[in-house]
Design a protein around this motif. Sequence first.
Motif, PDB file in Angstrom:
ATOM      1  N   SER A  94       2.793   3.649   4.608  1.00 38.25           N
ATOM      2  CA  SER A  94       2.341   3.380   3.251  1.00 38.25           C
ATOM      3  C   SER A  94       2.463   1.893   2.955  1.00 38.25           C
ATOM      4  O   SER A  94       3.127   1.137   3.689  1.00 38.25           O
ATOM      5  CB  SER A  94       3.192   4.165   2.250  1.00 38.25           C
ATOM      6  OG  SER A  94       4.516   3.676   2.231  1.00 38.25           O
ATOM      7  N   GLU A  96       4.103   0.564   0.546  1.00 30.46           N
ATOM      8  CA  GLU A  96       5.505   0.284   0.239  1.00 30.46           C
ATOM      9  C   GLU A  96       6.329   0.158   1.523  1.00 30.46           C
ATOM     10  O   GLU A  96       7.171  -0.738   1.653  1.00 30.46           O
ATOM     11  CB  GLU A  96       6.077   1.391  -0.639  1.00 30.46           C
ATOM     12  CG  GLU A  96       7.513   1.145  -1.068  1.00 30.46           C
ATOM     13  CD  GLU A  96       8.068   2.254  -1.951  1.00 30.46           C
ATOM     14  OE1 GLU A  96       9.240   2.148  -2.342  1.00 30.46           O
ATOM     15  OE2 GLU A  96       7.332   3.231  -2.231  1.00 30.46           O
ATOM     16  N   GLN A  97       6.088   1.056   2.469  1.00 30.77           N
ATOM     17  CA  GLN A  97       6.795   0.983   3.753  1.00 30.77           C
ATOM     18  C   GLN A  97       6.459  -0.306   4.494  1.00 30.77           C
ATOM     19  O   GLN A  97       7.328  -0.916   5.124  1.00 30.77           O
ATOM     20  CB  GLN A  97       6.434   2.193   4.623  1.00 30.77           C
ATOM     21  CG  GLN A  97       7.040   3.501   4.135  1.00 30.77           C
ATOM     22  CD  GLN A  97       6.491   4.710   4.891  1.00 30.77           C
ATOM     23  OE1 GLN A  97       5.320   4.722   5.295  1.00 30.77           O
ATOM     24  NE2 GLN A  97       7.318   5.725   5.065  1.00 30.77           N
ATOM     25  N   GLU A  99       5.629  -3.160   3.142  1.00 31.55           N
ATOM     26  CA  GLU A  99       6.304  -4.256   2.450  1.00 31.55           C
ATOM     27  C   GLU A  99       7.759  -4.360   2.895  1.00 31.55           C
ATOM     28  O   GLU A  99       8.273  -5.462   3.148  1.00 31.55           O
ATOM     29  CB  GLU A  99       6.236  -4.037   0.935  1.00 31.55           C
ATOM     30  CG  GLU A  99       6.833  -5.180   0.129  1.00 31.55           C
ATOM     31  CD  GLU A  99       6.724  -4.954  -1.378  1.00 31.55           C
ATOM     32  OE1 GLU A  99       7.381  -5.696  -2.118  1.00 31.55           O
ATOM     33  OE2 GLU A  99       6.000  -4.017  -1.785  1.00 31.55           O
TER      34      GLU A  99
END
Length: 336
Positions: A94, A96-97, A99
């Motif tokens: 994802s 977020e992952q 980042e």
Amino acid sequence: MKALHRIIEQAQAAPARIALSEGDDVRVLEAAVRATREGIARIILVGERKRSTALAAELGLSLDGIAFHDPSDAPEQAELAHTLYALRSKKGMSAEQAEIAARDPLVCANLLVRSGRADGTVSGAVRTTADVVRNAIQIIGVDPSFKLVSSFFLMMLCEPFHSLKGGLIFSDCGLVVNPDATELSEIAMAAADSARNLLMEEPRVAMLSFSTSGSARHAAVDKVVEASRLVKKQRPNLAIDEDVQLDAAIVAEIANRKLPESQVKGKANVLIFPNLEAGNIGYKLAERVGGAVAIGPLLQGLAKPANDLSRGCSAEDVFHVIAVTVAQAASARTKA
């Protein structure tokens, strides 16, 4: 170490940007300072700047001329995270992952190379080979000319007691466990390129076996012969001996007797081992019993340079691998 001196001189003539992701390790920091002082590379320390600067102060080292990329506050970090997301989203990562992962100095150093902000990277003084290789393959990617990433050692034989002197490429001694014939042919071609780029000599390749020119019959010999013929088909001008024992590969007198039709004529500068077991044993024998200097494991077959270090490495080892990485970067630029 004439070949190593040439590599260092080549690096000084055209220093490349090398990202180091373990700048909080004494050996890496000392090598970074030396590489900067001797002008072989433009170093980028990737990681927490405060930790590296505190360690440098403790050691009395000047970090003048060294750049930093701290993932916690670098302005390019969002773009690097987006690059990682684009590369790995199909594998389920994802945004977020991505980042979070991009803040890992090892991941971040590879992203700097991928994005063109660095020309190569060196890691592995602290991180495992598995971590180093996996991130290099996933982020930097494989050279379009190859399907396989493999490793090699640059072996230096320069002591007065060495009857064979100079540099040799040993491959694969650190990565591919049991290559099939096609994979072994890729290893041989990549190692030939490594010899040309680093030894600055035309490669002379010996496909090592317990057989010389069919003196033994076994499936293991057949694999080596098939790999050799695949190489000859793709690179007809490359000097290569098919199944050949080590003595015939490196001793001209024995080659004349055992293999009079040899293309290498007992003067191999590239030794291709049939599997990782043989390669690992071979390089360690040469190093520990034969007194050779082993530089590596170095990676070949990547789109841009990324090299691994032994966790038992010295600061001098790191310095030498930085120099090799600069030389590989020069070759990658020429190829591009």
